[in-house]
Design an enzyme around this catalytic site. Structure first.
Site, mmCIF file in Angstrom:
data_model
loop_
_atom_site.group_PDB
_atom_site.id
_atom_site.type_symbol
_atom_site.label_atom_id
_atom_site.label_comp_id
_atom_site.label_asym_id
_atom_site.label_seq_id
_atom_site.Cartn_x
_atom_site.Cartn_y
_atom_site.Cartn_z
ATOM 1 N N CYS A 87 -22.065 -44.365 54.700
ATOM 2 C CA CYS A 87 -21.970 -45.618 55.445
ATOM 3 C C CYS A 87 -22.231 -45.406 56.933
ATOM 4 C CB CYS A 87 -20.580 -46.210 55.295
ATOM 5 S SG CYS A 87 -20.042 -46.363 53.602
ATOM 6 N N ARG A 109 -29.274 -42.470 56.786
ATOM 7 C CA ARG A 109 -28.087 -41.870 56.158
ATOM 8 C C ARG A 109 -27.894 -42.317 54.713
ATOM 9 N NH1 ARG A 109 -24.202 -40.082 59.935
ATOM 10 N NH2 ARG A 109 -22.539 -40.670 58.530
ATOM 11 N N TRP A 112 -22.476 -47.576 51.697
ATOM 12 C CA TRP A 112 -22.856 -46.745 50.553
ATOM 13 C C TRP A 112 -21.693 -46.880 49.583
ATOM 14 C CZ3 TRP A 112 -21.087 -42.170 48.163
ATOM 15 C CH2 TRP A 112 -22.040 -41.499 47.376
ATOM 16 N N ASN A 149 -15.777 -46.680 57.479
ATOM 17 C CA ASN A 149 -16.391 -45.530 56.790
ATOM 18 C C ASN A 149 -15.254 -44.664 56.271
ATOM 19 O OD1 ASN A 149 -18.887 -46.360 57.549
ATOM 20 N ND2 ASN A 149 -19.401 -44.542 58.749
ATOM 21 N N GLY A 150 -15.392 -44.176 55.048
ATOM 22 C CA GLY A 150 -14.366 -43.295 54.496
ATOM 23 C C GLY A 150 -13.762 -43.891 53.239
ATOM 24 N N GLU A 207 -32.464 -23.907 45.421
ATOM 25 C CA GLU A 207 -32.770 -24.867 46.483
ATOM 26 C C GLU A 207 -34.049 -25.645 46.149
ATOM 27 O OE1 GLU A 207 -31.323 -26.304 48.707
ATOM 28 O OE2 GLU A 207 -32.804 -27.016 50.135
ATOM 29 N N LYS A 242 -34.234 -29.737 45.830
ATOM 30 C CA LYS A 242 -35.179 -30.543 46.621
ATOM 31 C C LYS A 242 -35.958 -31.482 45.709
ATOM 32 C CE LYS A 242 -34.085 -30.105 49.658
ATOM 33 N NZ LYS A 242 -33.089 -29.902 50.430
ATOM 34 N N GLU A 272 -33.650 -34.267 44.249
ATOM 35 C CA GLU A 272 -33.159 -35.310 45.146
ATOM 36 C C GLU A 272 -34.262 -36.244 45.623
ATOM 37 O OE1 GLU A 272 -32.195 -32.057 48.759
ATOM 38 O OE2 GLU A 272 -30.828 -33.691 48.373
ATOM 39 N N HIS A 287 -31.021 -17.174 26.900
ATOM 40 C CA HIS A 287 -29.712 -17.403 26.282
ATOM 41 C C HIS A 287 -29.461 -18.893 26.046
ATOM 42 C CE1 HIS A 287 -28.842 -13.182 26.616
ATOM 43 N NE2 HIS A 287 -29.183 -13.214 27.897
ATOM 44 N N LYS A 326 -26.816 -38.682 53.931
ATOM 45 C CA LYS A 326 -27.089 -37.528 54.792
ATOM 46 C C LYS A 326 -25.816 -36.741 55.085
ATOM 47 C CE LYS A 326 -29.643 -34.892 57.274
ATOM 48 N NZ LYS A 326 -30.343 -33.892 56.454
#
Ligand code: G6P
Length: 601
Positions: free
Chosen positions: A2, A27, A73, A97-98, A475, A479, A482, A498, A596
């Site tokens: 947010c 964000r 968000w 926010n939170g 990584e 990438k 996302e 396996h 973000k």
């Protein structure tokens, strides 16, 4: 996550709020809203989806002297206009926010008192509590102080009280919030870019701080007492959030990596002298290093682990912060805890740091955002010099983290004499080649586009590698997931057989990374195993010659000292993810559902 903006001062169009929110769009969010004082009444306008939807409902020239805005968000309740912020109850309107952890209890108590809630959010209890307390108290600051004691969780709040037409209020706890200062106007923002074009001066707040802001005054409080504050300058300017001609921030930020490498490593590399500068704290006394982080920062930590074990001969474990904080930690006295975070605000990483600090361990933050919560809490800090990173998917901050971890490993190795001088000289020489090699790999966009085109219709993509190449594979896979919304998994090459190898069929893309010569024959065997089963093998390596062809596409990364290889190998992975996302028409800089800076756990 947010975003919050707020304004108080001499008359301005309501666009001052939407402009601020636009600058926080990177964000990630799924609804937006503003509230501003108009004809003595608080006017609340909210809309689902992008800011453009909200802007259509607003007259952006509408003048006001006090307002708050928010991009949400969704956490509690769907992304719709009712759940969007600001929330208003009686005299109070808030943006938040939170997460309020005890909101259910508070909500039932307030319902018993006759309040009827409109939304499913935790935020609505905040304005309702304020309204309830204000009925008796009539002092906004005192109500905010009481509110702070009643809420559990994280909250950055912008607050308007309809009875007070001149002041904007705020409260901050465990969620970022800053105050922007100009002579006749004050701003609040959850992140600097929202107000960078309006002011360079800001006040950083501590947890528990609350404030009353008017156009020409800032009054800061903590626990009922007035508090002194310092006005600081932002470390970067509005330029940092310009795409500079690139189509996406992610592309721009990938291209900044050569420069970021120089800026991050230069303070520690002594030109002309065959040793690393002693600009770093002495880490030789630790028998163990524990790295704790989230997302890509964890992956940087995995590369760091390889370096620390290989060169500095120090046992290193890497923990995911969200797990670490709830596990039995077994922290030992002689253990250094390193937390890595681009934003310096990630809730889980922050909590992990607090646990280590409380346990009495030495802690080191590897942080990009100067003055962020984690940077302030860590006992030692080394900053990555990546500059402001806007794209949600990190690239340049990740590389800067890898670079810094590498230098830490080398610094310990040099102090412990687990590396010889000859090798150090070679490393220092090769460090000068790194930026050019990164540029070379960035310029090879045709091959990344071709690969992206070939794999664009595949639903599953696998990455394999061993040791450091496995860390990079993780990584690379993240990438891809996302930003291109393509399912992908990274496997230790030897682990594939396996179970996962059953998923390999004709045409399944397998991106295989081989840069570690000591283990190359083993990984190549694993590549052959998938090739035999029909995989489309994309081979990323620094090996120029192979005795047979077991791949469909090959990308050769330039040869450089092993310590710098990850910084080169990651480029084809980042670029392929980028071009795949581009071909698939994904919103590269703001992937759906992602944020973000994740300030909730
Ligand atoms: C979010 C971002 C990731 C990032 C992670 C950790 O999930 O989307 O890209 O790696 O947070 O962020 P930090 O700011 O702590 O490095």
């Amino acid at each position: 996550m947010c975003g919050i903006v707020g304004f108080v001062g001499s008359k301005k169009g309501v666009r001052v709020l939407t402009e601020g929110l636009e600058r926080l769009e990177y964000r990630g969010y799924d609804s937006a809203g503003v509230a501003y004082l108009k004809d003595g009444k608080v006017n609340v306008v909210k809309e689902e989806g992008k800011l453009s939807n909200l802007k259509e409902k607003l007259n952006l020239d509408d003048e006001m002297t006090l307002g708050i805005g928010h991009t949400r968000w969704a956490t509690h309740g769907k992304a719709n206009a009712t759940n969007a912020h600001p929330h208003k109850m009686g005299k109070f309107t808030v943006v938040h926010n939170g997460i309020i952890e005890n909101y259910n209890v508070l909500r039932s108590e307030l319902e018993k008192k006759g309040y009827v809630f409109k939304s499913e959010t935790d935020t609505e209890v905040i304005c309702t509590l304020l309204d309830y307390m204000y009925k008796d108290d009539k002092d906004v600051l005192s109500c905010i102080n009481k509110l702070n004691k009643m809420l559990d969780g994280s909250y950055a709040l912008g607050i308007i009280c309809e009875d007070d037409k001149d002041n904007l209020y705020l409260l901050k706890n465990k969620s970022p919030l800053i105050v922007g200062v100009n002579d006749n106007e004050k701003y609040i923002a959850s992140d600097a870019p929202a107000i960078l074009d309006k002011t360079k001066k800001n006040i950083i707040l501590d947890d528990g701080d609350y404030a009353r802001l008017s156009g020409d005054k800032v009054e800061l409080f903590n626990d009922g007492k007035k508090k002194e504050y310092q006005i600081k300058e932002f470390m970067y300017d509005a330029d940092a959030i310009d795409k500079k001609g690139y189509e996406h921030f992610m592309l721009k930020e990938m291209h900044e990596q050569p420069d970021v490498f120089k800026k991050t490593t230069n303070p520690y590399l002594k030109e002309g002298v065959e040793s690393l500068l002693n600009n770093m704290p002495d880490f030789t006394k630790y028998n163990k290093i524990r790295i704790v982080a989230c997302g890509s920062a964890t992956h940087a930590g995995l590369v760091g682990k390889c370096m620390l074990e290989e060169y500095a001969n120090v046992r290193t474990v890497v923990d995911t912060a969200s797990e670490f904080r709830y596990n039995k930690q077994f922290l030992e006295d002689d253990e250094l805890v390193i937390v890595i975070s681009q934003s310096g605000e990630t809730a889980d990483t922050f909590e992990a740091l607090k646990i280590a600090n409380k346990n009495g361990n030495d802690t080191l933050g590897i942080i990009n955002e100067k003055g962020s919560s984690i940077a302030r809490e860590a006992k030692m800090v080394l900053y990555t010099e990546a500059g402001k990173e806007i794209a949600v998917a990190t690239t340049k901050a990740y590389s800067a983290q890898v670079a810094l971890l590498t230098l830490i490993a080398l610094n310990i190795a040099e102090n412990k004499k687990t590396i010889n001088k000859k090798e150090m000289i070679k490393i220092l020489e090769d460090s000068k080649l790194v930026p050019g090699y990164i540029e070379e790999l960035l310029s090879m966009s045709d091959i990344y586009k071709t690969i992206a085109e070939e794999i664009k219709d595949q639903n599953d993509i696998f990455f394999i590698g061993r040791k450091i190449d496995y860390a990079l594979a993780q990584e690379g896979s993240l990438k891809l997931k996302e930003i291109s919304y393509t399912h992908s998994e990274a496997y230790a090459a030897g682990e594939l057989k396996h179970g996962t190898i059953s998923l390999i069929e004709e045409g399944t893309p397998v991106i295989a990374i081989v840069t570690d010569d000591s283990i190359a024959p083993k990984t190549i065997n694993n590549i052959k195993e998938v090739k035999t089963r029909g995989a489309n093998v994309i081979y990323i390596t620094n090996r120029k010659k192979e005795s047979d062809i077991f791949y469909d596409r090959r990308i050769i990364v330039p040869e450089v000292h092993k310590v710098f290889e990850p910084l080169l190998t990651i480029i084809p992975l980042q670029m392929t993810a980028y071009y795949l996302a581009k071909i698939k028409g994904c919103p590269i800089d703001q992937p759906r559902n992602l944020a973000k800076s994740v300030t909730v756990e």
